[in-house]
Scaffold this motif. Structure first.
Motif, PDB file in Angstrom:
ATOM      1  N   HIS A   8      -2.259   9.511   1.371  1.00  0.00           N
ATOM      2  CA  HIS A   8      -2.755   8.252   2.249  1.00  0.00           C
ATOM      3  C   HIS A   8      -4.195   8.175   2.554  1.00  0.00           C
ATOM      4  O   HIS A   8      -5.096   9.209   2.731  1.00  0.00           O
ATOM      5  CB  HIS A   8      -2.068   8.229   3.607  1.00  0.00           C
ATOM      6  CG  HIS A   8      -0.562   8.061   3.430  1.00  0.00           C
ATOM      7  ND1 HIS A   8       0.211   7.073   2.693  1.00  0.00           N
ATOM      8  CD2 HIS A   8       0.768   8.931   3.666  1.00  0.00           C
ATOM      9  CE1 HIS A   8       1.454   7.277   2.846  1.00  0.00           C
ATOM     10  NE2 HIS A   8       1.780   8.391   3.163  1.00  0.00           N
ATOM     11  N   PRO A   9      -4.617   6.874   2.569  1.00  0.00           N
ATOM     12  CA  PRO A   9      -6.121   6.906   2.851  1.00  0.00           C
ATOM     13  C   PRO A   9      -6.548   6.795   4.377  1.00  0.00           C
ATOM     14  O   PRO A   9      -7.383   5.960   4.883  1.00  0.00           O
ATOM     15  CB  PRO A   9      -6.394   5.440   2.243  1.00  0.00           C
ATOM     16  CG  PRO A   9      -5.221   4.744   2.722  1.00  0.00           C
ATOM     17  CD  PRO A   9      -4.041   5.665   2.388  1.00  0.00           C
ATOM     18  N   ASN A  10      -5.941   8.122   4.998  1.00  0.00           N
ATOM     19  CA  ASN A  10      -6.609   8.426   6.262  1.00  0.00           C
ATOM     20  C   ASN A  10      -7.860   8.696   6.120  1.00  0.00           C
ATOM     21  O   ASN A  10      -8.392   9.354   4.973  1.00  0.00           O
ATOM     22  CB  ASN A  10      -5.957   9.394   6.863  1.00  0.00           C
ATOM     23  CG  ASN A  10      -4.185   9.420   6.759  1.00  0.00           C
ATOM     24  OD1 ASN A  10      -3.371  10.123   6.476  1.00  0.00           O
ATOM     25  ND2 ASN A  10      -3.799   8.174   7.060  1.00  0.00           N
ATOM     26  N   SER A  11      -8.684   8.696   7.279  1.00  0.00           N
ATOM     27  CA  SER A  11     -10.141   9.136   7.356  1.00  0.00           C
ATOM     28  C   SER A  11     -10.251  10.222   8.049  1.00  0.00           C
ATOM     29  O   SER A  11      -9.325  10.670   9.007  1.00  0.00           O
ATOM     30  CB  SER A  11     -11.034   7.918   8.086  1.00  0.00           C
ATOM     31  OG  SER A  11     -10.398   7.511   9.135  1.00  0.00           O
ATOM     32  N   THR A  43       0.836  -1.230  -0.144  1.00  0.00           N
ATOM     33  CA  THR A  43       0.091  -0.179  -0.141  1.00  0.00           C
ATOM     34  C   THR A  43       0.683   1.384   0.025  1.00  0.00           C
ATOM     35  O   THR A  43       1.867   1.325   0.440  1.00  0.00           O
ATOM     36  CB  THR A  43      -0.740  -0.016   1.416  1.00  0.00           C
ATOM     37  OG1 THR A  43      -1.604  -1.032   1.227  1.00  0.00           O
ATOM     38  CG2 THR A  43      -1.862   1.249   1.199  1.00  0.00           C
ATOM     39  N   GLY A  44       0.394   2.241  -0.678  1.00  0.00           N
ATOM     40  CA  GLY A  44       1.025   3.474  -0.615  1.00  0.00           C
ATOM     41  C   GLY A  44       0.896   4.313  -1.774  1.00  0.00           C
ATOM     42  O   GLY A  44       1.902   5.394  -2.028  1.00  0.00           O
ATOM     43  N   GLY A  45       0.038   4.007  -2.802  1.00  0.00           N
ATOM     44  CA  GLY A  45       0.028   5.013  -3.653  1.00  0.00           C
ATOM     45  C   GLY A  45      -1.342   4.771  -4.416  1.00  0.00           C
ATOM     46  O   GLY A  45      -2.310   4.101  -3.876  1.00  0.00           O
ATOM     47  N   LEU A  46      -1.508   5.383  -5.851  1.00  0.00           N
ATOM     48  CA  LEU A  46      -2.846   5.430  -6.269  1.00  0.00           C
ATOM     49  C   LEU A  46      -3.268   3.982  -6.747  1.00  0.00           C
ATOM     50  O   LEU A  46      -4.238   3.856  -6.767  1.00  0.00           O
ATOM     51  CB  LEU A  46      -2.739   6.417  -7.384  1.00  0.00           C
ATOM     52  CG  LEU A  46      -4.013   6.406  -8.289  1.00  0.00           C
ATOM     53  CD1 LEU A  46      -5.208   7.066  -7.217  1.00  0.00           C
ATOM     54  CD2 LEU A  46      -3.714   7.601  -9.265  1.00  0.00           C
ATOM     55  N   LEU A  47      -2.266   3.204  -7.463  1.00  0.00           N
ATOM     56  CA  LEU A  47      -2.574   2.082  -7.550  1.00  0.00           C
ATOM     57  C   LEU A  47      -3.246   1.134  -6.393  1.00  0.00           C
ATOM     58  O   LEU A  47      -4.354   0.539  -6.858  1.00  0.00           O
ATOM     59  CB  LEU A  47      -1.405   1.409  -8.340  1.00  0.00           C
ATOM     60  CG  LEU A  47      -1.697  -0.284  -8.827  1.00  0.00           C
ATOM     61  CD1 LEU A  47      -2.975  -0.193  -9.623  1.00  0.00           C
ATOM     62  CD2 LEU A  47      -0.521  -0.733  -9.411  1.00  0.00           C
TER      63      LEU A  47
END
Length: 586
Positions: free
Chosen positions: A392-395, A32-36
């Motif tokens: 990052h996908p933080n909420s 994890t760590g990018g747009l893909l």
């Protein structure tokens, strides 16, 4: 950068040794760590129809690691960013063992294998072959459960790194391990052991029975420059407490190589000598063909989406000067956050409080190199460009916080800067040990930052000068902020979980903890129409007459120097590392 380029160097290095005489290891933050990975996770959640073919593409990193024949890997904190089902799906494809001794499932059973015993038969200098058993275990930051609580709930638990390792090392020895190696997704931090350490590599190295470590998490290079030699740390020999160790950077920019010379003794094998190296991947290295082929379906999936227009901007959006001045890119993120916070607070008593927004820039050079900046020109914004605004996908989370809490928050951020001597010229401005993504500013406030005062915390957020005050003249709407004044602060799940050492977040009252991802908040705002954020001052450096300091930025910064508001900055020219250097007048 990336594994496709690093693969050529990896293959060459492995070819230098007899078959079986090398191990290929990874210590986390790979999936994890990018747009893909964000797009793959979104499709996994939504079960959207595939763009092409009848099934979603396999996780490209796992497929690439399978092609390269990895021997073992461990889990980093970012493996958990998209939740446990997505992680389990990716790991189900791995043809190599994934190990972690201190990450557990909700039932307190190990989430993956705690360790693995790899047996090899190796040629010795005496001409005969010798059987060797290498025990490998993994550990990761115990804060994982807090940082990713919004997507993990109670389905993941963690243990203290040192306690878990202290049990796993003798277990591997009892199982017949001749050597024990730690895959330590934890950085080189304090030497003295503390409970629940995030960066525990030094006290881990002191544990009996451990022979060598691969460390990480902090994106640094060890052995290498920038380390202070101590009795426990030798940055030239590459040892921690006398044991061989590596930290090979990040993003596939380097490959770490640990050569071990083994001696047979009456009590077993021991390391007689070692050579620790971190080798840069040639920037012009073409992708490895087999790795590229394994990732091709996912790459095609990515390309189908990344060019989509998601909005327009009337002004340039970049991060070249985000560490020294407010910028339009962060203004956009602030406006997106505030709009979503207003929607969420509608009808709640907290809607009467002023809404502030904590902001951080993810791409500001540093260890990421001179290309690690946001640079979006005026005009249409593609998805791949928009993704740079929030990586990052933080909420999104909303806190009720006092003026005292806001000061503490900003004092933690202010540790980015070195203490300057008034009247001296051309001093270094930034502390290289401070991770720039932990430099938060707060939209909706204004303040001055006094660089003649010492920082309140060290780069990791530990108390350093508890009574120090760098934040001066803190105001909201032109009025001084009182210690007990109340505000709503829009922040993210990483900060809520104490990420980055922001203890003020733990003392604030949680208003809302949402599952709304911050990249989605930004995308929704961009889709509403052209962005043209109103310039706002936010913060300034307190005047230090006759004082200047230098900082580095990307080679594209010079074209945007005229956009910087309220700062006197002059260019000094390029550096050997590919950055451009600037002088800041205070």
């Amino acid at each position: 950068m990336g594994l496709a380029q690093a693969a050529r160097l990896i293959r060459r290095l492995r070819a230098e040794w007899p078959e079986g005489a090398s191990l290929l290891l990874d210590n986390g933050d790979s999936l994890t760590g990018g747009l893909l990975s964000d797009l793959l996770a979104a499709r996994f959640r939504l079960l959207a129809p595939p763009v092409r073919g009848d099934s979603p593409p396999r996780h490209p990193m796992v497929a690439a690691m399978n092609v390269l024949g990895y021997d073992a890997a461990t889990l980093g904190n970012h493996e958990f960013d998209h939740g446990l089902p997505f992680l389990r799906s990716a790991l189900s494809e791995a043809e190599f063992p994934v190990v972690s001794a201190n990450i557990l499932g909700g039932d307190n059973a190990p989430l993956v294998r705690t360790s693995v015993l790899i047996e090899r038969e190796l040629p010795g200098s005496d001409g005969s072959r010798h059987r060797l058993r290498v025990g490998i275990f993994g550990v990761g930051p115990p804060q994982i459960a807090d940082w990713n609580a919004t997507v993990l709930g109670h389905r993941v638990r963690t243990r203290d790194i040192l306690k878990a390792a202290g049990e796993e090392i003798p277990r591997l020895r009892d199982a017949g391990a001749d050597l024990v190696i730690a895959l330590c997704h934890s950085g080189i931090g304090a030497e003295d052991p503390e409970p629940w350490m995030e960066n525990a590599a030094l006290p881990l190295a002191a544990l009996p029975g451990l022979d060598a470590l691969i460390v990480g998490h902090t994106h640094r290079i060890f052995p290498g420059d920038g380390w202070l030699r101590t009795a426990a740390l030798d940055p030239e020999a590459g040892t921690l407490h006398g044991k061989p160790a590596l930290e090979p950077g990040f993003h596939g920019l380097h490959v770490g190589v640990l050569d071990l010379d083994l001696d047979r003794t009456p009590t077993g094998w021991r390391i007689g000598g070692h050579l620790a190296r971190v080798l840069p991947v040639p920037p012009d290295a073409p992708p490895d063909e087999a790795v590229a082929e394994a990732a091709a379906p996912a790459h095609a999936f990515l390309q189908a989406f990344t060019g989509w227009p998601v909005g327009d901007t009337r002004v340039p959006l970049n991060s070249y000067f985000d560490l020294v001045a407010p910028g339009a890119a962060l203004d956009v993120v602030a406006d997106a956050k505030r709009r979503e916070a207003q929607r969420l607070l509608r009808g709640r008593p907290e809607a009467e409080l002023p809404i502030l927004c904590a902001l951080r820039s993810f791409k500001t050079g540093g260890r990421g190199g001179p290309g690690n900046y946001v640079d979006i020109p005026p005009g249409s914004i593609a998805l791949r460009q928009a993704a740079d605004l929030y990586l990052h996908p933080n909420s999104l989370c909303l806190l009720e916080i006092t003026g005292r809490g806001l000061r503490d928050w900003l004092e933690r951020s202010a540790a980015l800067f070195r203490t300057l001597v008034p009247g001296e010229t051309d001093q270094p401005l930034l502390d290289p040990a401070f991770a720039p993504y932990n430099f938060d500013t707060i939209d909706g406030l204004t303040w001055d930052l006094d660089l003649a005062a010492p920082p309140r915390t060290d780069p990791e957020g530990r108390p350093l000068h508890p009574g120090a005050t760098r934040i001066r003249n803190l105001r909201h709407a032109g009025r001084p902020v009182g210690e007990e004044d109340r505000f709503v602060l829009a922040t993210n799940s990483f900060r809520l979980g104490r990420g980055g050492g922001f203890e003020a977040a733990t003392r604030a009252r949680l208003v809302l903890q949402t599952h709304i991802l911050m990249p989605d908040v930004v995308l929704a705002y961009l889709r509403e129409g052209p962005v043209h954020p109103a310039p706002r001052p936010r913060w300034s450096f307190a005047p230090l007459p006759g004082t200047t300091a230098w900082f580095d930025s990307g080679p594209g910064a010079l074209a945007h120097l005229g956009e910087v508001r309220g700062r006197r900055i002059e260019p000094l020219g390029p550096t050997p590392e590919g950055f451009d250097r600037f002088r800041l007048h205070l």
